[in-house]
Design a protein around this motif. Structure first.
Motif, short mmCIF file in Angstrom:
data_model
loop_
_atom_site.label_atom_id
_atom_site.label_comp_id
_atom_site.label_asym_id
_atom_site.label_seq_id
_atom_site.Cartn_x
_atom_site.Cartn_y
_atom_site.Cartn_z
N SER A 35 89.78 34.55 94.13
CA SER A 35 89.88 33.44 95.08
C SER A 35 88.63 33.38 95.96
O SER A 35 88.18 32.30 96.31
CB SER A 35 91.16 33.53 95.90
N SER A 36 88.05 34.56 96.29
CA SER A 36 86.78 34.52 97.04
C SER A 36 85.72 33.83 96.19
O SER A 36 84.90 33.06 96.70
CB SER A 36 86.28 35.92 97.38
N ALA A 37 85.74 34.14 94.89
CA ALA A 37 84.74 33.55 94.00
C ALA A 37 84.90 32.03 93.97
O ALA A 37 83.91 31.30 94.05
CB ALA A 37 84.89 34.14 92.60
N ALA A 38 86.18 31.57 93.89
CA ALA A 38 86.42 30.13 93.84
C ALA A 38 85.91 29.47 95.12
O ALA A 38 85.29 28.41 95.09
CB ALA A 38 87.90 29.86 93.65
N LEU A 39 86.15 30.14 96.25
CA LEU A 39 85.70 29.59 97.53
C LEU A 39 84.17 29.52 97.58
O LEU A 39 83.59 28.51 97.96
CB LEU A 39 86.23 30.46 98.68
N MET A 40 83.55 30.61 97.16
CA MET A 40 82.08 30.65 97.18
C MET A 40 81.51 29.54 96.29
O MET A 40 80.50 28.92 96.61
CB MET A 40 81.59 32.01 96.69
N GLU A 41 82.19 29.30 95.16
CA GLU A 41 81.71 28.24 94.26
C GLU A 41 81.79 26.88 94.95
O GLU A 41 80.88 26.06 94.83
CB GLU A 41 82.52 28.24 92.96
N LEU A 42 82.90 26.67 95.67
CA LEU A 42 83.06 25.40 96.40
C LEU A 42 81.92 25.21 97.39
O LEU A 42 81.31 24.15 97.48
CB LEU A 42 84.37 25.44 97.20
N ILE A 43 81.65 26.29 98.14
CA ILE A 43 80.61 26.20 99.17
C ILE A 43 79.24 26.04 98.52
O ILE A 43 78.39 25.28 98.99
CB ILE A 43 80.65 27.45 100.09
N ALA A 44 79.06 26.75 97.42
CA ALA A 44 77.78 26.63 96.70
C ALA A 44 77.55 25.18 96.28
O ALA A 44 76.43 24.67 96.32
CB ALA A 44 77.78 27.54 95.48
N HIS A 45 78.65 24.52 95.92
CA HIS A 45 78.55 23.12 95.52
C HIS A 45 78.02 22.28 96.69
O HIS A 45 77.11 21.47 96.54
CB HIS A 45 79.93 22.62 95.06
N GLU A 46 78.60 22.52 97.89
CA GLU A 46 78.16 21.78 99.08
C GLU A 46 76.67 22.06 99.35
O GLU A 46 75.91 21.16 99.67
CB GLU A 46 78.95 22.22 100.33
N LEU A 47 76.32 23.34 99.22
CA LEU A 47 74.94 23.72 99.48
C LEU A 47 73.99 23.06 98.49
O LEU A 47 72.90 22.62 98.85
CB LEU A 47 74.78 25.24 99.36
N SER A 48 74.46 22.99 97.25
CA SER A 48 73.62 22.37 96.22
C SER A 48 73.34 20.92 96.60
O SER A 48 72.23 20.43 96.44
CB SER A 48 74.31 22.44 94.87
N ILE A 49 74.37 20.26 97.14
CA ILE A 49 74.18 18.87 97.57
C ILE A 49 73.09 18.82 98.65
O ILE A 49 72.21 17.98 98.63
CB ILE A 49 75.50 18.28 98.12
N PHE A 50 73.18 19.82 99.57
CA PHE A 50 72.20 19.84 100.65
C PHE A 50 70.79 20.03 100.10
O PHE A 50 69.85 19.34 100.48
CB PHE A 50 72.52 20.97 101.64
N ILE A 51 70.69 20.99 99.19
CA ILE A 51 69.37 21.30 98.64
C ILE A 51 68.80 20.06 97.96
O ILE A 51 67.64 19.70 98.14
CB ILE A 51 69.45 22.50 97.66
N GLU A 52 69.68 19.39 97.22
CA GLU A 52 69.28 18.16 96.52
C GLU A 52 68.80 17.12 97.53
O GLU A 52 67.75 16.52 97.39
CB GLU A 52 70.49 17.62 95.74
N LYS A 53 69.64 16.96 98.57
CA LYS A 53 69.34 15.95 99.60
C LYS A 53 68.03 16.31 100.32
O LYS A 53 67.17 15.48 100.53
CB LYS A 53 70.51 15.93 100.60
N LYS A 54 67.94 17.61 100.64
CA LYS A 54 66.77 18.09 101.36
C LYS A 54 65.52 17.87 100.52
O LYS A 54 64.47 17.49 101.03
CB LYS A 54 66.97 19.58 101.64
N LYS A 55 65.70 18.09 99.21
CA LYS A 55 64.55 17.96 98.34
C LYS A 55 64.06 16.51 98.35
O LYS A 55 62.87 16.24 98.47
CB LYS A 55 64.95 18.38 96.92
N THR A 56 65.04 15.59 98.23
CA THR A 56 64.68 14.18 98.25
C THR A 56 64.00 13.83 99.57
O THR A 56 62.96 13.17 99.59
CB THR A 56 65.95 13.31 98.10
N GLU A 57 64.60 14.32 100.67
CA GLU A 57 64.01 14.04 101.99
C GLU A 57 62.59 14.60 102.07
O GLU A 57 61.66 13.92 102.49
CB GLU A 57 64.85 14.70 103.09
#
Ligand code: ADP
Length: 884
Positions: free
Chosen positions: A464-486
């Protein structure tokens, strides 16, 4: 005679209020009592059912009744009838009357149980003095018994006074009444006991049922006394709190409640005491035996007023999972909004760590970004109790494996060891007890990893920790993507602004770089014609004009070159180059031309570690010269004293690395990153300190890229710089080695004598034509000038009369390259030298394609032209001594 079971069964099957006659009386006992009674009183006796049918066997029956009267059908019938009448229910006392059959005295007491007439106890068969003899005899006749027989038997019937018989009858009555009442009471008692037992049974059944319900319920039940002590803790509650036995009963419920939640729990209890009918439900944390907090949802019921309970009843269930998913949602929301609002990655990652820490241990936490080209991971955030890394090789780390496998990895210490063996890893850092890493994504590629690890708890992380970390990683990935575009947008904007700024600087710089030599050229060329100056002065002026013109040419060439490279028009012309020779040429060129002013303070050293034969390579000599020249020129420009070493290193893995090392001013790390961009000068705020256009290195880089090579610098401000450039080392095939055209070999002879040679000069510009004619005038060669393609073509028939054609490739009426091909078609062996105005490597290719023997760029330098022509005209005789 014993009572035989079954003998009376059918007759005794009388049910009184659910109780059978045989339940009330033990028939054997009854028989005995009846026999004793008859013996004691001397009367006959029998107990019958209300209709007269016997229940017991007759006792003490006289022969008259038993063997005579009852043996006749009518007599028996009358006996029963009489017994029924005598035994009729009577509550006031016995019935005493003469028997309807033989006239003997009989009496009966009804046995009544619970108000119901169940039997008759009959006694009798006694006679007294008043017996009517006539009547008796008459009865004997009636039932068909001989009078004498009858009378004989009658004589045997015991005599008893009616008074005594009546007393016996009363005794019987009292006895029967007592008997029935006792029997009934006993039975009732038995029945009561039965009921009671049954009730007890069903109560205990009920209790077991409720107990089973409570014990098997998924909800825990706890009873707490008014004083706040545990009174009862159901097995489910024990299990939920991690206790095996009742030892929890001695614990203090308050101490086991989370300190943050305790006030609210106490408030609820208080409320419940004041509002006993309310049933509040609250959520709070309760401590599990292993120390962790579990979330419970408890419903409180006040049962203090029920004496048997006298407690607060708390029904509860574990809602940790629900709370956890609520928490996770909240964390996700917080992180998602941080993704939108946080300004930079570091701020966001700090929030991520803090949020995650609410559900999993993030004491040791890092996020690293992956550089695919270098296969390196570098920290974006790093918090660790044991290790500190900034950058590390992906291949030897668990985090690198997350990148490689593009999936989550969850391992304990033992598994980490096994993993390292199977994956052949030489792991870095302290081995954790529990390790969990998830990939971060960007455009479908793993862009980094997020890792938590515990050095103490092997069970710190689970699926369950792994599942949570994956969820958060997904959010972070969005940020990285967004940040990259910015970032890309910002970079593009900055670049646009930068290039605007660079352009202005470049233009100002260029204006300066062009005006400076132009100033000298215009000024001094005007003075050359001035007769006020001496011949020596005029020669000096002419030299200045020449030198400044060279500078100007250099700038123009650079501009042309960079535009060719950037427009994609630059081409590579490969040929055999002997690197050692090329370096020798450059060395003498630099000494002669460039190092002039600094020859005293700077030592120029050529470093050629290989034999010349080993340096024969197939490459573009123009590019090589261009790069070396630019770098050495820069080295000289930016070095005041010390040495400049230029050369190469023995090739490795098919690549040769060349270098130019100086002991000059050096370049700061920030500037090292930009100097290879065009128009860039390291110190653009003060571009005029050393002069220059900022194009040289950009040209080097562009040209080398054409060769499949690269250029880089290592430098320390104040300590000097080393520029390296590397390109594919392609050994030249031996047979391809052609001696370099003589024209480009340095010739030491100062004069030329081409007497008897005829040159055909093709040039449309009259000034240029004149310039060429003047240069050639003193060589003794005969020159014929033509100014157009049409005019040239007229000479095709007489080409055999010429020794060389100097052909301008830009003519108003014809394409010079075509003309060159035409000339060669007419006379293959005549040398054709192209004059081009472009000074670009593309011209060399074209000149080769058109089968020109060589080319010379405009503006034509006198020495260069003469040297080149000499290579084609000099046949080794008639050397002139004319000064060049
Ligand atoms: P420039 O015409 O300005 O020399 P280049 O492209 O050749 O243009 O070089 C770009 C900048 O790099 C220079 O302006 C200078 O600041 C820096 N640079 C180049 N070579 C050296 C060197 N050998 N030592 C110090 N700085 C150098």
């Amino acid at each position: 005679m014993e009572y035989a079971p079954g003998m009376f069964d059918e007759q005794t099957d009388i049910i009184i209020g659910g109780i059978q006659f045989s339940d009330l009386f033990d028939l054997n006992e009854l028989q005995k009592i009846q026999d004793l009674f008859s013996d004691a009183t001397g009367v006959a006796s029998i107990i019958t059912r209300p209709d007269g049918t016997p229940i017991t066997r007759p006792s003490n029956f006289c022969r008259l009744c038993n063997n005579i009267i009852r043996q006749t059908e009518k007599g028996l019938h009358n006996c029963f009838k009489s017994d029924a009448v005598i035994g009729r229910q009577s509550t006031s006392g016995p019935v005493i009357m003469p028997c309807l059959s033989g006239g003997l005295w009989d009496a009966g007491a009804s046995i009544t149980v619970g108000g119901q007439h169940v039997a008759n106890w009959l006694i009798g068969q006694v006679r007294n003095q008043e017996l009517d003899k006539e009547k008796i005899l008459h009865y004997a006749d009636e039932i068909g018994i001989e009078r004498a027989v009858f009378m004989n038997a009658l004589e045997e019937v015991p005599m008893m006074s009616l008074e005594r018989f009546t007393k016996i009858a009363h005794m019987l009555y009292a006895f029967a009444a007592e008997l029935s009442s006792k029997a009934y009471q006993t039975k009732k008692l038995e029945q009561f006991i039965g009921f009671r037992q049954q009730a007890e049974k069903s109560i205990s059944r009920l209790e077991s049922r409720f107990r089973a319900l409570i014990e098997n319920s998924t909800e825990g039940v706890v009873l707490v006394s008014a004083g706040g002590k545990f009174e009862y803790v159901s097995p489910t509650a024990l299990r939920l709190f991690g206790y095996a036995s009742d030892d929890i009963l001695h614990s203090d419920p308050d101490a086991m409640t989370h300190p943050e939640d305790l006030p609210m729990v106490l408030q609820t209890l208080n409320y419940l005491l004041q509002n006993p009918l309310k049933v509040p439900t609250i959520h709070y944390r309760f401590r599990h035996r292993d120390g962790r907090w579990i979330w419970i949802e408890s419903t409180f019921g006040n049962m203090l007023h029920i004496p048997e309970i006298n407690a607060i009843v708390i029904n509860f269930r574990d809602i940790s999972e629900r709370k956890r998913s609520e928490k996770i949602q909240e964390i996700q929301y917080n992180i998602a909004s941080a993704v939108v609002t946080s300004g930079n990655l570091e701020e966001l990652l700090t929030i991520v760590r803090r949020e995650l820490n609410q559900v999993i241990d993030t004491t040791n936490f890092f996020i690293a970004l992956y550089d695919k080209q270098k296969d390196m991971l570098s920290k974006a955030i790093w918090v660790d109790e044991k290790d500190a890394y900034t950058r590390w090789k992906a291949e030897n780390s668990l985090s690198g494996q997350v990148v490689r496998k593009a999936r989550t990895i969850l391992l304990n210490r033992q598994q980490i060891r096994e993993f390292a063996v199977t994956e052949n890893l030489n792991l870095i850092g302290t081995t954790a007890e529990s390790w969990l890493g998830v990939p971060l994504w960007q455009s479908g590629q793993v862009a980094g990893v997020m890792v938590v690890q515990s050095y103490t708890d092997p069970q710190a992380y689970d699926k369950s920790s792994a599942a949570l970390m994956e969820l958060i990683a997904h959010e972070l990935s969005i940020f990285i993507e967004k940040k990259k575009t910015e970032d890309e947008l910002v970079r593009a904007k900055e670049k646009a602004e930068d290039s605007d700024r660079l352009k202005s600087t470049f233009l100002a710089n260029m204006s300066h770089e062009i005006r400076t030599p132009m100033n000298a050229i215009i000024g001094f060329s005007g003075m050359i014609a001035d007769s006020d100056h001496s011949q020596d002065e005029r020669i000096k002026f002419a030299n200045i004009v020449q030198s400044r013109s060279d500078d100007l040419m250099h700038i123009i060439n650079d501009l042309l070159e960079i535009s060719r490279i950037e427009s994609g028009n630059a081409t590579v012309v490969k040929g055999t180059v002997v690197l050692n020779d090329l370096i020798d040429d450059l060395e003498s060129e630099f000494r002669r031309r460039i190092l002039l002013n600094k020859a005293e303070t700077i030592r120029l050293i050529a470093d050629k570690p290989l034999d010349s034969a080993q340096t024969r390579i197939l490459t573009d000599s123009y590019i090589l010269k261009q790069v070396y020249s630019n770098l050495v020129e820069n080295a000289i420009k930016y070095t005041d004293s010390g040495h400049i070493i230029f050369g190469y290193r023995p090739p490795e893995n098919g690549t040769i690395t060349c270098f130019v090392k100086d002991t000059g001013i050096g370049i700061s790390p920030e500037n090292q990153a930009v100097i290879f961009e065009h128009f860039r000068q390291a110190d653009i705020s003060d571009p005029h300190r050393y002069g220059g256009t900022g194009l040289g290195l950009a040209i080097c880089k562009g040209s080398l890229e054409l060769l499949g090579g690269t250029i880089w610098v290592e430098s320390k401000p104040g300590a000097g710089s080393t520029f390296y450039f590397a390109f594919p080392f392609e050994p030249a095939p031996a047979q391809e080695h052609k001696p370099a055209p003589k024209g480009i070999q340095l010739k030491k002879t100062p004069g030329y004598s081409w007497k008897g040679k005829r040159l055909l000069i093709v040039e449309d510009e009259s000034a240029n034509m004149e310039f060429l004619m003047i240069i050639l005038r003193n060589t003794g060669a005969e020159t014929v000038g033509v100014t157009s393609g049409a005019e040239l073509r007229k000479h095709y028939n007489s080409l055999h009369l010429f020794d060389l054609v100097l052909l301008d490739v830009r003519l108003p009426d014809a394409n010079g390259w075509e003309l060159a091909s035409e000339i060669k078609a007419v006379r293959l062996d005549i040398p054709v030298i192209a004059q081009t105005a472009f000074a670009m490597s593309g011209d060399r290719r074209k000149s080769e394609e058109a089968s020109c023997d060589n080319y010379i760029s405009k503006p034509i330098a006198k020495h260069a032209l003469l040297k080149m022509l000499d290579g084609y005209l000099d046949d080794g005789v008639n050397k002139s001594t004319i000064p060049a």
